[in-house]
Design an enzyme around this catalytic site. Structure first.
Site, PDB file in Angstrom:
ATOM      1  N   GLY A 163       0.848  -1.193   0.000  1.00  0.00           N
ATOM      2  CA  GLY A 163       0.000   0.000   0.000  1.00  0.00           C
ATOM      3  C   GLY A 163       0.879   1.236   0.000  1.00  0.00           C
ATOM      4  CB  THR A 216      -5.211  -2.741   6.594  1.00  0.00           C
ATOM      5  OG1 THR A 216      -3.952  -2.582   5.940  1.00  0.00           O
ATOM      6  CG2 THR A 216      -6.349  -2.414   5.656  1.00  0.00           C
ATOM      7  CB  THR A 217      -9.560  -0.654   9.698  1.00  0.00           C
ATOM      8  OG1 THR A 217      -9.939  -0.138   8.421  1.00  0.00           O
ATOM      9  CG2 THR A 217      -8.811   0.402  10.475  1.00  0.00           C
ATOM     10  CB  ALA A 223      -1.605  -2.507  15.708  1.00  0.00           C
ATOM     11  CG  MET A 249      -1.797   5.620   7.170  1.00  0.00           C
ATOM     12  SD  MET A 249      -1.009   6.653   8.452  1.00  0.00           S
ATOM     13  CE  MET A 249      -0.066   5.394   9.335  1.00  0.00           C
ATOM     14  CB  THR A 289      -9.258   5.999  19.877  1.00  0.00           C
ATOM     15  OG1 THR A 289      -8.598   5.635  18.657  1.00  0.00           O
ATOM     16  CG2 THR A 289      -8.256   5.995  21.008  1.00  0.00           C
ATOM     17  CE  LYS A 315     -13.913  10.100  14.806  1.00  0.00           C
ATOM     18  NZ  LYS A 315     -13.505   9.033  13.877  1.00  0.00           N
ATOM     19  CB  ALA A 364       0.575   4.489  -4.066  1.00  0.00           C
ATOM     20  CG  HIS A 407     -11.226  12.963  16.462  1.00  0.00           C
ATOM     21  ND1 HIS A 407     -11.544  12.425  17.697  1.00  0.00           N
ATOM     22  CD2 HIS A 407     -10.256  12.156  15.933  1.00  0.00           C
ATOM     23  CE1 HIS A 407     -10.794  11.344  17.894  1.00  0.00           C
ATOM     24  NE2 HIS A 407     -10.023  11.150  16.846  1.00  0.00           N
ATOM     25  CG  HIS A 408     -10.634  15.952  11.570  1.00  0.00           C
ATOM     26  ND1 HIS A 408     -11.640  15.580  10.717  1.00  0.00           N
ATOM     27  CD2 HIS A 408      -9.913  14.833  11.821  1.00  0.00           C
ATOM     28  CE1 HIS A 408     -11.531  14.297  10.446  1.00  0.00           C
ATOM     29  NE2 HIS A 408     -10.482  13.808  11.112  1.00  0.00           N
TER      30      HIS A 408
END
Lengths: 247, 247, 247, 247
Positions: free
Chosen positions: D9, D77-78, D103, D14, D144, D137, D11, D133-134
């Site tokens: 991943g 990755t989630t 993680a 992250m 978290t 969202k 590109a 948060h910003h």
């Protein structure tokens, strides 16, 4: 010149603390401690300023009796509505040298935090309020937090500030808190705390945080003493301690 | 009406960020990006306002050329002393419609924090300043922290506030930090941070904390845009963005 | 089963607070309040646990008398050095069922903050400590802050962490604070505060802050009660409340 | 010995940040940057560790291909559910020398804050969580914050801690926020912020605050690098970076 001070509601918690603070203060003399049943008009010629920490049912009567007796009134008792304030204003027209201050909060840090939040509010994209109190409090959010949010909302409206950005679509459990005139307000209840508030104001790249912590009743005393010292030069009705702070 | 904006020092970091912010802002048009060697007087009739983020050696010359060209000047470049400011003031006497703003810091949160600290300072028994910056900074404390402390000290002196209580007798390693005009200032250096400041003001039973966090250069842009929009109505010389905030 | 508790130094401030807390606690019974001149060995068969908040000159003697009487000892009195601790350890070898806890700080938040700071310290590029106390304190920095900094330094040394980045060249007034084993420690003195500490740990892009606020003596009681309840299952000598927290 | 690292991943945002961090890290060598369509099995004999920041639809396939190729897998990755984790565990039984770390969060400060909150939770009367948060969202509260609240609730249940005190009777606008397993969670949305969380834990007389601020993606890199360096000594499946921190 020494200012002669009377305390009304002297047996209550705030009254007791006030009497102690007056006794310890330079330039002030505690001349009377009154409670339920005592005659307020006996203060004529005896006291220059009276501090009223009584109860909503008697505080308005006390203020009119003080004006009739030529005594300035610093009032920390809650329960004043617009009609009651109007009646005091009318009475004061006949006693142009006297002052009355009705203040819901004498903690300087809380009063300043509210004022600073209102001043800064139009200059930031986002503003939110978090209050923290002891868990025995039965209502949420606190009156101070609501007052803070309303001051923020009014200042933004007056300046033509846009609504705050918020893309929230999914909030099943109400984590975004209360919406008070478009300002989000969050209430925490934490054992061991007393009365605390944080106002967060942010723009791209910057965050301004104004925090106030009241640890105990003594936090009201600097504001009460300031009011006692200032009221002689402030004839007429003032609502809120910030009126005396010349911010 | 659209305000026509030129950026001087457009290739630098602040200049680049400013040009982007002007392009993205409603009611502003970016008409010129100048750098070393470009002729400032070419802006006559082209730009209404110029923003100068150049270098100390050329900024004063730029401002005088802008005034000769009928262009308002918003200046973020450092290096201005009293003599240079006086020369601008003299020049402005001949161009009464033009404004010049020289501001060391355009972050609204930092400017407001300094002002709020000065307003509140005389009302509290104790005031201390903590600044936190990235660890590549070579000097301590920061200029903003020194400026904040001096503002606090001046406000307390003007109000006749007593010295702050401090019973410290034993501090072999200097944990109490720097004494700036009687106000203690503490400097932290932390990897990953940018520019942060906390002012603590306390009385018996209460603590007021004013905190400002600048995460990146974009934090200066709301202040720069505000200055561009206001300068047309603010003829003469102003030093410090707070002059435009009507606090 | 109820735990029978005695308080030594019961007339002192900490002793008085402890006696009140024991009386109010479930599963604990206050069986004795001793002061100077009282015979500690009278507690044999009467108390299971004794809490010692006396003075440095008598605390060691008290502990040995308690061990001779078959009573566990929770000790909050200061003044214990390595030799005194060694003598208790020797005595405990003869009474293998009894426990002694010597703890300089019973505030759970302070004990946890120190432990968390030490755990986290090797994982961050920068760590600094800020303590805030009332202005009647005569020494700076606080013992807790020094203890915290040393724990951070030891954990970093054990993990082979590099020195913290710091490019400071110019700090004429000592704003960078005290250097305790390579960890910067800052001390603030603020009217109205009691005992507060912040530990800042940072990496590129992130900041972890651990803050502890002690508002009054009652903050020590949860830790004292926890020790009273645990000591029966913790034979031998333990130094520091964190030994009982299984962190 | 240098660890040879591949990024899957590469590109993506992250992935790009990870590749940069690996290039800059001592003892690590970036040997491959793969993206959609590239053959993961080509890493056999080329890479020691692969970091997967791809998308939920391909991450599980990547991990199985990495195990077939003898490469350890660090996965950010989630989208992993219990069934997918079970399949990896089964696969790992056949490759006992290899490790897989899945993680959801590599920010050390966030991982530590969650862990510290869970450790401390049973020792305090009240615990609440505030996340900031910003404003882009779309969901509230953050994953978290929910994870933190659940960890607090589980730790309190395991220790038999009582419900938290809360006398709130009147909260018409939902200022008390979300109730996540008995822990109140509050979500703020503020322009300019990234990802921030505060956990408040209090007892009579004391407050412990654990705060974590993530300013940008670089905050994940110390955790990613730590995982790359550790995974060779951690065979088997680990979920959550805290498994590698030995807390």
């Amino acid at each position: 010149m020494t200012i002669r001070v009377a305390v009304l509601g002297a047996a209550g918690r705030m009254g007791t603390t006030t009497a102690q603070a007056v006794r310890a203060a330079q330039g002030l003399e505690l001349v009377a401690e009154l409670d339920a049943g005592d005659d307020v008009t006996a203060l004529a010629g005896v006291a220059d300023v009276a501090v009223d920490f009584t109860v909503p049912t008697v505080t308005e009567g006390n203020v009119h009796a003080l004006l009739d007796s030529g005594v300035h009134a610093v009032v920390g008792t809650t329960g004043w509505d617009d009609a009651a304030l109007a009646r005091v204003r009318t009475h004061l027209a006949q006693t142009p040298d006297l002052g009355v201050l009705v203040a819901p909060n004498f903690a300087l840090s809380a009063v300043l935090a509210m004022r600073f939040a209102a001043i800064a509010a139009p200059l930031f994209a986002s503003v939110e309020v978090v209050e923290m109190h002891h868990p025995r409090k039965v209502d949420a959010p606190s009156g101070t937090a609501v007052h803070t949010a309303r001051g923020v909302a009014q200042a933004r409206a007056a300046a033509g500030a846009p609504p705050m950005p918020d893309a929230t679509e999914l909030d099943p459990d109400g984590a975004r808190g209360a919406d008070v005139d478009g300002v989000h307000v969050h209430a925490l209840r934490l054992e061991g705390l007393v009365a605390h508030e944080q106002v967060f104001l942010s723009n791209p790249g910057e965050l301004l945080t104004i925090r106030t912590d009241s640890f105990d009743r003594s936090s009201f005393m600097p504001g009460v003493l300031l009011a006692i010292r200032e009221i002689g030069t402030r004839p007429g009705l003032a609502v809120g301690l910030d009126a005396y702070l010349d911010l």
